[in-house]
Design a protein around this motif. Structure first.
Motif, mmCIF file in Angstrom:
data_model
loop_
_atom_site.group_PDB
_atom_site.id
_atom_site.type_symbol
_atom_site.label_atom_id
_atom_site.label_comp_id
_atom_site.label_asym_id
_atom_site.label_seq_id
_atom_site.Cartn_x
_atom_site.Cartn_y
_atom_site.Cartn_z
ATOM 1 N N PHE A 152 0.830 -1.207 0.000
ATOM 2 C CA PHE A 152 0.000 0.000 0.000
ATOM 3 C C PHE A 152 0.864 1.256 0.000
ATOM 4 C CE2 PHE A 152 -3.734 -2.515 1.764
ATOM 5 C CZ PHE A 152 -4.429 -2.464 0.568
ATOM 6 N N ASP A 153 1.935 1.264 0.771
ATOM 7 C CA ASP A 153 2.840 2.424 0.764
ATOM 8 C C ASP A 153 3.421 2.642 -0.631
ATOM 9 O OD1 ASP A 153 2.400 2.926 3.457
ATOM 10 O OD2 ASP A 153 4.232 1.904 4.115
ATOM 11 N N LEU A 164 0.528 3.934 -2.998
ATOM 12 C CA LEU A 164 0.127 5.303 -2.686
ATOM 13 C C LEU A 164 1.222 6.294 -3.058
ATOM 14 C CD1 LEU A 164 -1.769 4.672 0.657
ATOM 15 C CD2 LEU A 164 -2.754 5.212 -1.583
ATOM 16 N N GLU A 175 0.931 9.547 -6.022
ATOM 17 C CA GLU A 175 1.273 10.959 -5.867
ATOM 18 C C GLU A 175 1.699 11.575 -7.200
ATOM 19 O OE1 GLU A 175 4.255 11.138 -2.834
ATOM 20 O OE2 GLU A 175 2.857 10.532 -1.257
ATOM 21 N N GLY A 211 -4.435 10.013 -4.334
ATOM 22 C CA GLY A 211 -4.069 9.412 -3.065
ATOM 23 C C GLY A 211 -5.134 8.451 -2.577
ATOM 24 N N ALA A 212 -4.992 8.011 -1.347
ATOM 25 C CA ALA A 212 -5.885 7.007 -0.771
ATOM 26 C C ALA A 212 -7.345 7.417 -0.852
ATOM 27 C CB ALA A 212 -5.493 6.725 0.680
ATOM 28 N N TYR A 224 -5.406 1.848 6.188
ATOM 29 C CA TYR A 224 -5.367 2.818 5.090
ATOM 30 C C TYR A 224 -6.767 3.259 4.655
ATOM 31 C CZ TYR A 224 -0.488 1.484 4.638
ATOM 32 O OH TYR A 224 0.841 1.244 4.892
#
Length: 130
Positions: free
Chosen positions: A58-59, A62, A66, A71-72, A98
């Motif tokens: 997920f990091d 995401l 950017e 974004g989320a 998240y």
């Protein structure tokens, strides 16, 4: 309305070699391809830990979002593939960190294997910029 397509790379060597993008935007639509917890050095982050792999993925996703000013909060659908459904609670726990308040669609599918035996989770997402 003109729909402009933009391809985005995460810099993974296989993307260029195999001919795929990590993320493609078409107008306001954002599509993120299947992503695992492989680090830039080629090793797998969080071997034997589906929670850590999910958070890392997920990091990673995401961060690339950017580049498209997204974004989320723009995610509308998440699909997770796990090599054993016993990992479902740990994947769901990471997912909730998240998306608990965003509440996109979420599907988790069991699969027999991913590219490497140490990869336990693969995730793809769809989003829309508004």
């Amino acid at each position: 309305m003109e729909m402009v397509r933009t391809n985005y790379s995460s810099g993974a060597p296989l993307e260029e070699k195999a001919g795929y993008s990590r993320m493609v935007t078409v107008g306001p639509f954002v599509y993120l391809g299947g992503t695992t917890s492989v680090k830039p050095d080629g090793t797998v982050h969080g071997e034997d830990d589906p929670y850590e792999q999910t958070k890392f993925i997920f990091d990673k996703l995401l961060k690339i979002m950017e580049k498209a000013d997204s974004g989320a909060e723009n995610v509308v659908k998440v699909k997770a593939y796990v090599t054993d459904m016993k990992y479902a609670p740990e994947v769901a726990r990471a997912y909730s960190e998240y998306f608990l308040n965003i509440k996109p669609l979420f599907t988790m599918v069991g699969t027999t294997m991913l590219n490497r035996p140490t990869q336990l989770v693969e995730i793809e997402m769809d989003a829309i910029k508004y």
